[in-house]
Structure formats: C-alpha cells, structure tokens
Design a protein around this motif. Structure first.
Motif, PDB file in Angstrom:
ATOM      1  N   HIS A   1      -8.587 -15.628  12.376  1.00 53.81           N
ATOM      2  CA  HIS A   1      -7.439 -15.538  13.269  1.00 53.81           C
ATOM      3  C   HIS A   1      -7.682 -16.422  14.498  1.00 53.81           C
ATOM      4  O   HIS A   1      -6.947 -16.373  15.465  1.00 53.81           O
ATOM      5  CB  HIS A   1      -7.138 -14.094  13.662  1.00 53.81           C
TER       6      HIS A   1
ATOM      7  N   ALA B   1       1.982  -5.356   2.692  1.00 56.23           N
ATOM      8  CA  ALA B   1       0.992  -6.130   3.416  1.00 56.23           C
ATOM      9  C   ALA B   1       1.093  -7.604   3.032  1.00 56.23           C
ATOM     10  O   ALA B   1       0.736  -8.474   3.806  1.00 56.23           O
ATOM     11  CB  ALA B   1      -0.405  -5.600   3.103  1.00 56.23           C
TER      12      ALA B   1
ATOM     13  N   GLU C   1     -13.234 -14.018   7.778  1.00 62.90           N
ATOM     14  CA  GLU C   1     -13.667 -14.103   9.175  1.00 62.90           C
ATOM     15  C   GLU C   1     -15.175 -14.033   9.298  1.00 62.90           C
ATOM     16  O   GLU C   1     -15.712 -13.168   9.987  1.00 62.90           O
ATOM     17  CB  GLU C   1     -13.044 -12.969  10.001  1.00 62.90           C
TER      18      GLU C   1
ATOM     19  N   PHE D   1       0.853  -1.188   0.000  1.00 66.70           N
ATOM     20  CA  PHE D   1       0.000   0.000   0.000  1.00 66.70           C
ATOM     21  C   PHE D   1       0.882   1.229   0.000  1.00 66.70           C
ATOM     22  O   PHE D   1       2.083   1.126   0.230  1.00 66.70           O
ATOM     23  CB  PHE D   1      -0.922  -0.012   1.217  1.00 66.70           C
TER      24      PHE D   1
ATOM     25  N   PRO E   1      -2.055 -13.674  12.877  1.00 69.42           N
ATOM     26  CA  PRO E   1      -2.473 -12.622  13.806  1.00 69.42           C
ATOM     27  C   PRO E   1      -3.053 -11.433  13.047  1.00 69.42           C
ATOM     28  O   PRO E   1      -2.928 -11.338  11.832  1.00 69.42           O
ATOM     29  CB  PRO E   1      -1.179 -12.241  14.518  1.00 69.42           C
ATOM     30  N   SER E   2      -3.649 -10.540  13.786  1.00 69.26           N
ATOM     31  CA  SER E   2      -4.269  -9.370  13.177  1.00 69.26           C
ATOM     32  C   SER E   2      -3.238  -8.553  12.416  1.00 69.26           C
ATOM     33  O   SER E   2      -2.137  -8.340  12.900  1.00 69.26           O
ATOM     34  CB  SER E   2      -4.914  -8.526  14.277  1.00 69.26           C
ATOM     35  N   GLY E   3      -3.594  -8.130  11.231  1.00 69.89           N
ATOM     36  CA  GLY E   3      -2.721  -7.256  10.461  1.00 69.89           C
ATOM     37  C   GLY E   3      -1.675  -7.988   9.663  1.00 69.89           C
ATOM     38  O   GLY E   3      -0.787  -7.363   9.090  1.00 69.89           O
ATOM     39  N   CYS E   4      -1.769  -9.320   9.558  1.00 72.50           N
ATOM     40  CA  CYS E   4      -0.719 -10.065   8.879  1.00 72.50           C
ATOM     41  C   CYS E   4      -0.942 -10.126   7.379  1.00 72.50           C
ATOM     42  O   CYS E   4      -0.088 -10.612   6.639  1.00 72.50           O
ATOM     43  CB  CYS E   4      -0.615 -11.471   9.443  1.00 72.50           C
ATOM     44  N   GLY E   5      -2.096  -9.665   6.888  1.00 73.05           N
ATOM     45  CA  GLY E   5      -2.313  -9.620   5.447  1.00 73.05           C
ATOM     46  C   GLY E   5      -3.313 -10.638   4.932  1.00 73.05           C
ATOM     47  O   GLY E   5      -3.422 -10.831   3.725  1.00 73.05           O
ATOM     48  N   LYS E   6      -4.079 -11.254   5.820  1.00 76.48           N
ATOM     49  CA  LYS E   6      -5.046 -12.264   5.386  1.00 76.48           C
ATOM     50  C   LYS E   6      -6.100 -11.643   4.478  1.00 76.48           C
ATOM     51  O   LYS E   6      -6.368 -12.138   3.372  1.00 76.48           O
ATOM     52  CB  LYS E   6      -5.749 -12.900   6.599  1.00 76.48           C
ATOM     53  N   THR E   7      -6.693 -10.539   4.966  1.00 81.57           N
ATOM     54  CA  THR E   7      -7.738  -9.897   4.181  1.00 81.57           C
ATOM     55  C   THR E   7      -7.194  -9.422   2.853  1.00 81.57           C
ATOM     56  O   THR E   7      -7.832  -9.556   1.812  1.00 81.57           O
ATOM     57  CB  THR E   7      -8.331  -8.725   4.977  1.00 81.57           C
ATOM     58  N   THR E   8      -5.972  -8.890   2.894  1.00 76.47           N
ATOM     59  CA  THR E   8      -5.365  -8.395   1.668  1.00 76.47           C
ATOM     60  C   THR E   8      -5.232  -9.524   0.648  1.00 76.47           C
ATOM     61  O   THR E   8      -5.546  -9.349  -0.533  1.00 76.47           O
ATOM     62  CB  THR E   8      -3.997  -7.782   1.984  1.00 76.47           C
TER      63      THR E   8
ATOM     64  N   GLN F   1     -16.476  -9.798   6.321  1.00 73.78           N
ATOM     65  CA  GLN F   1     -16.477  -9.912   7.775  1.00 73.78           C
ATOM     66  C   GLN F   1     -17.745  -9.316   8.382  1.00 73.78           C
ATOM     67  O   GLN F   1     -18.345  -9.875   9.269  1.00 73.78           O
ATOM     68  CB  GLN F   1     -15.237  -9.210   8.327  1.00 73.78           C
TER      69      GLN F   1
ATOM     70  N   ARG G   1       5.574  -0.880   4.921  1.00 79.24           N
ATOM     71  CA  ARG G   1       5.873  -2.307   4.778  1.00 79.24           C
ATOM     72  C   ARG G   1       4.800  -2.968   3.918  1.00 79.24           C
ATOM     73  O   ARG G   1       3.626  -2.680   4.058  1.00 79.24           O
ATOM     74  CB  ARG G   1       5.842  -2.845   6.211  1.00 79.24           C
TER      75      ARG G   1
END
Ligand SMILES: Nc1ncnc2c1ncn2[C@@H]1O[C@H](COP(=O)(O)OP(=O)(O)OP(=O)(O)O)[C@@H](O)[C@H]1O
Ligand SMILES: [Mg+2]
Lengths: 353, 613
Positions: free
Chosen positions: A193, A19, A160, A13, A38-45, A83, A17
């Motif tokens: 997660h 995603a 999720e 993005f 974990p949260s913010g690790c790029g799953k949704t991306t 989600q 760093r």
C-alpha cells in the motif's frame, strides 16, 4: 515461469460487501506486477486466491495455460511471502527453508545443498541453526525470501513483505528484490500500500479500490494519465487536486471552479465536471496574476520544496513550490496554472480524453 | 528511614532474637525441671502415705504416726542416690527443719481445696493426704536447684557467634553495596544453629528430668517395699502403684539400675528396673519427657531466625530507599498478592507443614501420646505390600491420560471450526467434566452392571461377555479407566481447542503453500506448536490421575482384591479407617515426591520452550 490470469474474479466472505469484485488481471510471464491500494481494498484476498488459500466465489484463475481455480495450493507451484513472514517458530532457519523441499520429497542431500546455496546467496549462512525468534526483522525477511526462492516456483507472491521493516532496510531490500527478479526472471506479484514502493518496483501497477481494479498500467502512465479520480487522488504525494465546477463562457470553454476560471479543451464532446491538477503544476504569484486568486491556509516548508494549501473560493488545492517559498498564512495570492496539464473527469469521476 | 535507622533496626532485631531464644530456652528448661519437681513431690507424698503407719491409740481416724513420719522423711535424706531437696509439712508447720518458715495458711487452704500438686513460690507443693486418702493433712515441698535453667556452654558460644555474625552483616549494609548475601547466609546458619543448640538444652533437661524421676522413684519403690509389713516378695504391685502415677509398673526380670530408653509397640518408653526383694524385680516405665520436646524446636528456630529476618528487612529497606519507585512497586505487588498468598499459606502450606509434622510422629486420633518416631512411618510404608500394589495400580491407571489426550486432540482438531453443530458437540463433550463426580460414578456403575448394564448388553450383540466389569479383579481397573477417559475427554478437548485457536493461521497457510498435506500440516506444524498445551494437559492429567480417589471410592472401594487400590485410596484408608495419621501423612509425602519427580521428568523431556514470532 508462467503467466497468471485472473478472469472476473469475485470473492465474497460470509458477510457483506465482496472483498474482490469482477477482478481481471493478466500478468505476463516474468513480469513484476504490483497490486496497490488502500487498506482493506482486497489486495491480500487477491493474492490468497492466486495462491489457492481462498477459493473465489466466481471467476477463474489461470497459471500458465492451466486452469487452477480449484486446485489446492500445493499443486499450483506458487510461493508466497507473508506479511509477517510466517516462519515456523519451532524450526531452525535451515529447517524453515528446507520445509517445502521436504514436502516435495526432494532427496536429503540435494535438499541440503540447495538450502546451503540459498543461505549463502542471501547472507544467512551464519544463521542456519537459529530459530526465527533469534533473528532480526531483516534477517527474518531474508529467510522468508529464501524459503520462497529455494523451491524455484513458477510464480512468486509477496504480501507487503517490507512493511514491517525500518526505512533504510526497506530501501536496501527493495533493491535486492529487484535484483533477484532480474536474476530469476520469475513472475512476481507484489502487494503493497506504499506507492513509492509500487512506483519504483513495478513494471506495471494495478490499482485496487473496494475490491475493483481501477487501473492497470506502467508507473508513468498511472501517474500521468490516471483513469479516474480515485487513482488521481491516490497516486502522488500529495495526490492530485480535484476541482469541481461548471462551465461558463462561450460553449463552456471556461470552467469556473470557486474563484478560479480555468480554460478547458472540449474533450470528446462530453463536458467535464471535475478537473485534476497535480500540485507541481500549480504556482502562486501576485494578486491579479494567473487564473484567479486564493487564500493561503497552510504552509508546509519541506526544505527542497514547499507545500502551500490554498482556498480558492471554497475549492481546496495544494501547490508544490520549489525551495522555501515566500508565502505566509493569510496572504492572498494569484494562482498560476499550467493549463496544458489539466486532467478532465466526468461527473462519475472517469477520465475524459 | 535512613540507612542508620535501618541498621539500628537490624541490630535491635539481632540482639532481641538472641536474647529471646535464650530466654525461651531458659524458660523451657526451667519448665522441665518444674515438671520433675512436681512429679517428685507427688511421688514423695505418695511414698510417705504408704510407708507411715497410722497414729497409735485412737486420735483422728487416718492420722499418721508423727514420729514415724519424721523418721521416714529423715530416712529419705539419708537415702544414697536420693537427690531432691524435700521439706515435709504437718499442717503448715515444717516437720524436718523446724526453723524453716511455715507454710502460708492460704497456700495450705488451697492445697486442701484442690488436692492436686501445685507450683507455688518457686517450689512444687504436693498435698500429703491422710492414711485413708481422705483429707489433706500436710504437704510435701520440692525445690528446684537455684541454677535451674542456665543455658549450656555450647549455646552460649553459639549465641556469641550468632551475634557476631549478625553485627558483621549489619556493618556490611551500606547505601552503595547491598550485597550482604554471603554474610546474611552465614548469619542465618548461625541463627539456625542457635535454635538447635537451645533446643538441645531443653531436650537434655527433659531427659535428665525423666531420668532423675525414674532413679528417685526406683529408690522410693525399693524403700517402700522394704518398709511395708510382710515379706518383700509378697508386696502387691497395686499398693506401690500410687508411687507410679502417670507411669506403668510391671513385674520384670532383673536388670541394670540405670534408666533405659526403648520403644514399646511404636511408643517410646523410658524404663528403670527396681529390686523389691530377693528375686523380685519390677520395671517402672514412663513416657520420656524428651519425646514431647520436639515442638520447642520449631519455636526456638523461629525465634532465632527473627534476627536474620530483621537484618534482611533492613537490607531490603536500604535498597528500597535507594530506589523508591521499586519500593512502591514491591509494596503494590505484595498488596495484590496478599489474598492469594494468605489463601495458599492457610490452606496449602499450612496443611503441608502439618503433614510433614505428622509424617514423623505416631499420631492416632485416640492414642494420647503422639511421640516423634523419626522415619518409622516411612519404613512402615515401604514395607507394606498393599502400598506397592496401590503404586502399581496408580501407574497403570495413569495410562488413561495419554489415551484420553489422543482422543481429545483428535476431537479438538475435528471440532476446530465454527458452526452450530460443532458448538453443540463441544458442549456435549464438555458436560461430563462439569457433572457431579458421584452422579457420574453411579451412572457408570449401572452401565458396568454385570447383568443389567448397557455395556454388556452391547457386547452381547457381538457375542461377547457378559463381563463382570467392576466385580472381577481383571477388569475393575480397566472399567475405572474407561470412565475416566469419558469424563476427561471434554476438558482436555477444550484445552486443546484453545491451543489450536492460539496457533496463527499464517503458519498453516505457509505450510499449505509449501506443499504440505493435511497430515503433514498437523504433524509438522500444528502438533509441535501445540507442545506447551500438550505438556500442560499431560502434566495436569498425570497429577490428577495420581490423585484419583472419588471414582474408586464410589465405584469399587479399592476392590475387588485390591485390584483398584490406588495411592490416595490407601492414604484414605490408613488415615480414616486404620486411624494411622502419621503413616498416612508419610504416604502422602511419598506421593508428593513421586508427583514431583514425574512432573520434573515431563518438563525435562518436553519442556523446551517454543517462541512464537
Ligand atoms: N477471512 C475473512 N473473512 C471475512 N472478511 C474478510 C476476510 N479476509 C478479508 N476480509 C475482508 O475483505 C476485505 C479485503 O481484505 P484484504 O485483507 O484483502 O485487504 P488488504 O487490501 O490486504 O488490506 P491491508 O492493506 O490492510 O492488508 C476487507 O474488508 C476485509 O475485512
Ligand atoms: Mg493485506
């Protein structure tokens, strides 16, 4: 039905760093794969890249045999459950489910028939004229499912989908989803997660951390042979104990970790600097027993088991003891270890052997 | 406070309100009678000075012939139909009833000094001036009947009913059942009736006062005409005019002797005909006192409603005592609301009420009388063809709103992203909205100019024009609309942008996955979700367009040929150029009703709520 292949996918993005970084994944036709991290690790991306809602910075995406990296979502034949469900608030349940069909110019009569059948299947028949605001969380979830299924897509993407529901409903819907997967035989990629969800649902689990794939494997494999320290710690509740130390004894066959002296097999010539040990493979006994002694810091009696937090000369570890164990805070105990179950990692945290 | 003390408060309030209403009415009725007495005293004094000849054989110049004065006064008492109780003083000495107490010297002194009719010790006292109208030589006293100001029987009955309703309501206030709504409503209605009934008493007294003065003065006029030297047919009106101070005296045809009411050129009038001699009739006209009694209505109703208000307060108090938390919250809420409420009351509701008042009165800046005229202003509005023209123009003008909305929405969709250029563009679009309206209007006046305007310059490239934008009745309104579009687009765009940004991206993502293209996403998802915003822009826009004034005022002055004459411009002209504030207020109320209706329809058509999940 189709397979999904991600090849060295990177998504950055505007700021900072990436995603997703060099993310490769092959999902077989009809497989249920869980993306866990974990949260913010790029799953949704990752999921949005597959759906076509984000364009990857580099790498390519294949659905079936077709390269779809830059194909718009409408032409990918994927369905996504968001989600927060993202049900159109101004449309009734019927219209919500029929929306995708209408967009695809399915004839009216056919469309109505499919929606009614879908509603009956998901137990929504009574609710067809309601608007999303008039539904409970579970009902909304079902509508979102219906909206995805009615299209009969090649690939299902779930972001999720159960995280907003209460525990009981989650359990129920988990089973329903699995039944659905069996019935449809469709390819499903499921983001969560919650590792219990991942372990119980996934045929294979992909563990992500900071945009990178850390391990891909069946649930048992992930649990029993974690590829690195991160996976070892992340999977399991509580996660694996990781001890650091240095080798002593002849040829370094004993590792001194704090007050514990652990015998290790020489793995592939590289000497481990980190040892992993699942809590259920740690036991306590009288001082003098086992591989060394430790101080009891916290005791968490959970009924069927007791978690005992130990301090072994500066190394923290958790033991999972069956039933209500008879230990008290401040006790000095001997630590018993199932040495066959030791996991060995090198300095970078990568599994040895 | 306990329930009992709240109930005591309510009872006190109810009784006080009843008594106060009655007292106020009594005072006002008495006042009407005093007004009558004052007028009569002044008229009688004028009459006496006209008909009494000067003293014979020297003496002080201007001195009256006393025996003749006495005769004239006695004759008054014998006059059939003459009602007032009159005493005449020569100096301080009573002239007719010699045994009556004399006038106090200081009272007489005051009369001499001020030379005006005064209210003194329960009677009206008018100075009696000498023949030369130079010095005060005596006085005329008119008494008010003792029973003056007694309330009418209807008022007494209504008062009793009101008090009964009040007590019933108070009895119903208990700690456990607060629901006194119905009896409180009954009480309120009764109190309203009490206020109206008391007002009716005042009005009747005012009317009676005017009638009596007219009848009495008529008698005096006839009597004076008979007593003046020379034939009655030749009596000059100017001589009699002194009798008719504050009234008009005009030659007229024969008529009945009873006072009549009518309207002359919009002004209400009370008139009576007097026969001065054979074939010689005059008409005495005056402003009827009841035309000015209207202001009492508001006061009396207000006072009468104090009772229900106190009762309501008691209900509230008892309820609040049962739920102290609520009391605290209510007090806090009102504390926060107070500034806004005060502001609204003073600057919105106040003027609205005043406009309501004006709309039923004939109210000019320079005319002294501002009488109640009922719905006459509204009929005048409805009959005025210019009003209809302005309504039609306003409706046409309002069409610019949907046009602007379409443009603004389009621009907002295009500008709904983040980048430097976009931000610049947004600012540019918004600028006109925050610029001085007059400056904008002047600028457009130049752009519209038939010979030098940039619009015609541009048109000349495509071989059109020149168009006399503001000078031709065909294009003037269109020109104003064009400018309005330009001004409003920025504002509406910002509102739409805010609305667009309030739509969760997830819906659009879902629609994309569902296979909707950009066009479908806009019409099937974005636009429906934007409905509250659209409604807001539409309603405020239409209201604003109905209130357009400044552009018209600066650009066209309503012209040419009323082509841009809109409602507010009409209001302005009626009020400030024709000085007809009553009619202007009526027109603004009509505008209010139109706006109310338009808004209501818009809410009904578009107003179904959209709930976000
Ligand atoms: N539109 C975006 N613009 C900028 N950064 C983004 C955007 N979307 C996600 N990110 C960043 O990318 C990283 C991964 O986000 P992502 O939403 O994929 O996480 P996630 O694994 O789904 O987390 P969660 O479990 O909390 O949903 C995060 O650091 C996030 O801040
Ligand atoms: Mg996410």
């Amino acid at each position: 039905m189709a397979s999904v292949s991600l090849h060295r996918l990177t998504k950055t993005f505007d700021a900072g760093r990436p995603a997703l970084q060099d993310f490769s994944l092959d999902v077989r036709d009809g497989e249920f794969v869980v993306l866990l991290g974990p949260s913010g690790c790029g799953k949704t991306t990752a999921l949005r890249c597959i759906a076509g809602l984000e364009e990857p910075t580099a790498g390519e995406i294949l659905i079936g045999e077709r390269e779809v990296t830059h194909v718009p979502p409408a032409e990918r034949d994927v369905a996504m459950v968001f989600q927060n469900y993202a049900l159109y608030p101004h449309l009734t349940v019927h219209e919500n489910i029929a929306f995708a069909l209408e967009m695809r110019r399915v004839p009216k009569a056919d469309c109505a028939r499919r929606v009614t059948a879908m509603a009956a299947r998901l137990g929504l028949a009574e609710l067809l004229d309601r608007r999303p605001a008039q539904l409970s969380g579970g009902q909304r979830q079902r509508v979102a499912l219906g909206r995805a299924i009615v299209r009969d897509p090649a690939v299902f993407l779930f972001d999720e989908p159960l995280s907003n529901l209460d525990a009981k409903l989650r359990l129920e819907l988990r089973a329903e989803l699995l039944a659905l997967h069996r019935a449809l035989g469709a390819t499903m990629i499921y983001v969560t997660h919650d590792q219990v969800e991942a372990m119980t649902m996934g045929q294979r689990i992909a563990i992500l951390h900071e945009g990178r794939l850390r391990q891909l494997g069946a649930p048992g494999e992930i649990y029993e042979r974690p590829a690195d320290v991160f996976v070892a710690r992340f999977v399991g509740s509580p996660g694996m104990n990781i001890l650091t130390g240095s080798g002593t004894g002849e040829g370094g066959r004993v590792m001194q970790c704090g007050s514990l002296a652990l015998p290790v097999a020489d793995a592939a010539g590289v000497f481990p600097t980190q040892l992993g040990l699942r809590p259920e493979h740690v036991g306590v006994g009288a001082v003098g027993e086992g591989v060394g002694e430790a101080l009891v810091e916290v005791v968490e009696p959970l009924g069927s088991e007791t978690l005992v937090h130990l301090d072994a000369g500066g190394q923290a570890l958790v033991a999972r003891l069956p039933g209500m164990a008879d230990v008290r805070v401040g006790d000095r105990v001997g630590v018993r270890v199932d040495t066959r179950r030791l996991h060995l990692f090198d300095a970078a945290g990568v599994r040895l052997g | 406070m306990t329930t009992t003390s709240w109930r005591m408060l309510a009872v006190t309030g109810a009784v006080t309100a009843g008594v106060l209403t009655l007292a106020a009415a009594r005072w006002a009725v008495g006042r009407e009678q005093r007004v009558f007495a004052l007028r009569t005293a002044a008229t009688t004094a004028a009459y006496l000075s006209i008909v009494t000849p000067p003293a014979r054989g020297g003496g002080t110049p201007g001195e009256y012939d006393l025996p003749r004065l006495l005769v004239a006064v006695r004759a008054l008492e014998a006059l059939s139909g003459w009602t007032p109780e009159v005493e005449v003083y020569r100096g301080t000495a009573p002239l007719v009833h010699a045994t009556a107490p004399p006038l106090a010297p200081e009272e007489f002194e005051r009369l001499r000094r001020l030379e005006t009719v005064r209210w003194q010790r329960g009677a009206a006292l008018a100075p009696l001036k000498d023949r030369d109208d130079w010095d005060v030589v005596g006085a005329v006293k008119v008494r008010v009947p003792a029973r003056a100001g007694a309330p009418g029987w209807l008022t007494v009955v209504v008062l009793l009913v009101t008090l009964g309703a009040g007590f019933a309501t108070v009895r119903a206030i208990r700690r456990t059942t607060y629901d006194v709504r119905r009896s409180l409503l009954a009480y309120t209605i009764a109190a309203l009736a009490l206020g109206c009934s008391a007002y009716w008493d005042i009005r009747s007294a005012a009317k009676a006062g005017t009638d009596r003065w007219l009848s009495d003065t008529r008698l005096l006029l006839q009597e004076a005409a008979a007593r003046l030297p020379g034939a009655a047919s030749r009596v000059r009106l100017a001589e009699l005019a002194r009798l008719a101070r504050g009234a008009e005296l005009v030659e007229a045809d024969s008529a009945g002797v009873a006072p009549v009411r009518r309207t002359d050129g919009g002004q209400p009038r009370a008139a009576v005909a007097a026969r001065l001699g054979p074939g010689r009739w005059v008409e005495l006209r005056t402003l009827p006192a009841e035309a000015l009694a209207g202001r009492w209505l508001a006061l009396l109703v207000g006072v009468a409603l104090l009772g229900p208000a106190a009762t309501w307060l008691a209900v509230w108090g008892v309820r609040a005592a049962a739920r102290p938390q609520r009391l605290r919250e209510t007090v806090t809420a009102w504390g926060f609301l107070a500034p806004a409420v005060l502001h609204l009351a003073v600057f919105s509701f106040g003027p609205i009420c005043f406009a309501l008042y004006l709309s039923v009165h004939r109210w000019g800046l320079i005319e002294p009388g501002r009488p109640f005229v009922g719905l006459a202003n509204f009929t005048a509005v409805a009959r005025d063809p210019l009003v209809w023209t302005s309504v039609r123009n306003t409706l046409v003008y309002a069409l610019y709103v949907p046009v602007t909305m379409a443009i603004a929405l389009g621009v907002a969709v295009v500008l709904n992203r983040h980048s430097g250029v976009v931000r610049l563009a947004r600012t540019a679009f918004f600028l006109p909205y925050v610029s001085s309206v007059v400056a904008i209007a002047l600028m457009w006046q130049w752009m519209f100019h038939a010979d030098f305007g940039v619009l015609n310059y541009l048109l000349s490239f495509v071989g059109l024009g020149p168009v006399d934008w503001l000078g031709s009745p065909k294009t003037a309104l269109l020109a104003v609309m064009l400018m309005s579009v330009w001004v409003q687009v920025g504002y509406q765009m910002v509102v739409f942008l805010a609305g667009l940004q309030g739509i969760p991206q997830a819906y659009l993502d879902a629609a994309r996955v569902d296979g909707a293209n950009a066009w479908q996403r806009f019409w099937r998802v974005t636009f429906p979700l934007l409905k509250p915003v659209t409604l807001f822009v539409l309603v405020t826009g239409v209201i604003g367009s109905f209130q357009v004034f400044t552009y018209i005022y600066v650009l066209t002055d309503g012209g040419p040929l009323h082509a841009t004459d809109v409602i507010v411009y009409r209001i302005y002209q009626t009020a400030w150029e024709f000085l007809q504030f009553g009619t202007a207020s009526a027109l603004s109320l009509v505008l209010f009703l139109i706006l109310f209706g338009v808004t209501w329809v818009q809410f009904r058509l578009l107003g179904k709520r959209v709930e976000y999940v």
